[in-house]
Every structure is written in C-alpha cells, then in structure tokens.
Design an enzyme around this catalytic site. Structure first.
Site, PDB file in Angstrom:
ATOM      1  N   GLU A   1       2.005 -10.625  -0.797  1.00 61.58           N
ATOM      2  CA  GLU A   1       2.774 -10.300   0.218  1.00 61.58           C
ATOM      3  C   GLU A   1       1.661 -10.022   1.382  1.00 61.58           C
ATOM      4  O   GLU A   1       1.131  -9.188   1.291  1.00 61.58           O
ATOM      5  CB  GLU A   1       3.639  -9.273   0.079  1.00 61.58           C
ATOM      6  CG  GLU A   1       4.725  -9.746  -0.982  1.00 61.58           C
ATOM      7  CD  GLU A   1       5.538  -8.413  -1.218  1.00 61.58           C
ATOM      8  OE1 GLU A   1       5.363  -7.184  -0.837  1.00 61.58           O
ATOM      9  OE2 GLU A   1       6.396  -8.302  -2.364  1.00 61.58           O
TER      10      GLU A   1
ATOM     11  N   ASP B   1       6.947   2.420   4.491  1.00 61.86           N
ATOM     12  CA  ASP B   1       5.606   2.622   4.124  1.00 61.86           C
ATOM     13  C   ASP B   1       5.006   3.944   4.111  1.00 61.86           C
ATOM     14  O   ASP B   1       5.237   4.764   4.965  1.00 61.86           O
ATOM     15  CB  ASP B   1       4.718   1.761   5.196  1.00 61.86           C
ATOM     16  CG  ASP B   1       5.197   0.423   5.125  1.00 61.86           C
ATOM     17  OD1 ASP B   1       4.932  -0.354   4.119  1.00 61.86           O
ATOM     18  OD2 ASP B   1       5.148  -0.029   6.240  1.00 61.86           O
TER      19      ASP B   1
END
Length: 269
Positions: A53, A64
């Site tokens: 990815e 994140d």
C-alpha cells in the site's frame, strides 16, 4: 475481472493455496524522498512482501499514529504531490509486477477528481485504493469509477462495527476487507488484541472476500499469530519506523529489509 484487480485477488488466492497469509506492507510516497521511498518499497517487496500500500500523505490524518504522521510530514515538507504518488505506483509495479494499492483519505481523491484519479491510478498499474474514511453510503461515485478502471475498493472496518455494518461494508468492497486489529490510530503494539481474531471471524460470516488484518503488527511473532486467522497481515508503522530511527539511509534500508524478511518468514511460519 481483468488486469489490475485480478492481480490483487490472484496474489491473495495464491497465498491461501500455499497455506499461508499474504504480507501486505505500507509506505508513504515521498518519504524520506520520492526516490528513497520507491527504493524502500522495492526493498520490502524483494524481502518477501506480496502486496504494498502506497500512502498518499495527508495533512489531517484521522487514522495514522505518530510514526506515519511524522513520515507524512517529511514527505509533505519535501513537496510530494499526487503525481509523485502515481509515479511511485508506476515504478514499483513495473519493477516487481506485484499488486500496488494507494491508501488515501477521501479529500485528496475528491479534490483531484474521482474519475481522473481512478483512470491515472489504473494507467500507472495500480491495483486499487484503500479509503479508510469514505463512508459506504457516500462511496457510489468512487466505486463506479473503480469498477470502470478495474480497481479494487478496500474499506476499513473496526471491532466496534455492528454485524449489519460489516455486511454492508463487505458487500460494497472488492479485493479484500481491511480489518483494524484495534480501536485507535496506527502504531506498533506489544501484542495484537484478540478482538482482531473475533472481528475476522465475524467478517467471514458475512463475506467471501479475503480478510486482511492490520494496525499493531510489529514483528515476526505477531505476524505469525495474525496469519493464523487472517488472509493477509498488514504492516506499516514498524517498517516506516526503521527508517525514522536510523542514523542514515543505508542503515535504515538494511533495518527495513531485515524486518520485512522477518515478517515474510512470520506469515509463512
């Protein structure tokens, strides 16, 4: 199904036939530079990763953790653009022939243009897109464009998702379902929450799509554990962290390659 999406599904199916989980790695485009990011991704694939990815760095992440945020900030300060993300996809796919997805928040894709992004991602050899913050009820424009260009649409589900939400999300997605191993943001953990195994089991009750589990996997032992109940093991922060912690690029690349090889051995254990 032809081309890009078939490459992804075929890779996951082949790993299953081999009696193992696939190793899916993550790396932000442009970190620490575009060229160095491409080299880092190639190193993980050469070390045994099956799928990668490529992160599209974003200034306002919701999923994140600090490691990925730091890497994204470095990439953004370096001037990374969507063209650099697509270049990364193109060069990695051309060099390895392995499936390359983009992981992105929805805003950059929407602003770039849904049809344009899907077309250019497919032209670069991309296999699809992971869209962690795109709600399924609002995803029809992207899914139409993705289907037209033979791209996977991968949604993220969490342990808090209801059975109805899991069924809805799995029915809308293609390629695989990204199952978050924990509630919260990305980052390594001392252990992988057993909720991940429960979530994988709940997903298998509502879909035939492969279930790939991520968030928290940091070493070969954890990778082997997750591989026992998942079709794919997704690792990002631990790999990116090796570059952040290194004194120089050479040391970082060595550490990255070593860890990727250990993770690849883990999913094959």
């Amino acid at each position: 199904m032809s081309g890009n999406l078939r490459l992804l599904t075929g890779t996951l199916a082949r790993a299953k036939r081999d009696g193992r989980a696939a190793l899916v790695t993550y790396h932000p485009a442009g970190f620490p530079t575009v060229d160095d990011g491409i080299a880092a991704i190639l190193a993980t694939l050469d070390a045994g990763a099956d799928v990668v990815e490529v992160g599209l760095p974003h200034s306002d992440p919701v999923l994140d953790g600090p490691v990925i945020q730091t890497a994204d900030d470095i990439a953004l300060r370096g001037g990374v653009r969507i063209a650099d993300v697509l270049r990364t996809v193109r060069e990695v796919h051309a060099a390895t022939g392995k499936p390359v997805l983009v992981m992105s928040y929805w805003n950059p894709v929407s602003r770039y243009g849904v049809e344009r992004f899907a077309r250019e991602l497919a032209e670069a050899g991309g296999a699809g897109c992971v869209l962690p913050d795109l709600p399924v009820p609002e995803s029809a424009p992207w899914r139409r464009a993705a289907a037209e260009h033979d791209l996977a649409t991968v949604f993220v589900v969490a342990p808090s998702s209801t059975d109805a939400q899991l069924a809805e999300t799995a029915a809308a997605g293609t390629g695989f379902v990204y199952a978050s191993a924990l509630m919260g943001v990305t980052g390594t953990r001392d252990s992988v929450d057993e909720a991940a195994a429960v979530l994988a089991g709940r997903l298998r009750a509502v879909t035939d799509l492969p279930v790939c589990v991520g968030m928290g996997v940091a070493n070969a032992r954890q990778a082997a554990h997750v591989a026992g109940f998942a079709d794919g093991v997704i690792v990002g922060s631990a790999l990116v962290g090796t570059l952040l912690d290194a004194d120089d690029q050479t040391e970082g690349r060595i550490a990255l390659t070593r860890l990727a090889g250990e993770l690849a051995a883990g999913v094959r254990a």
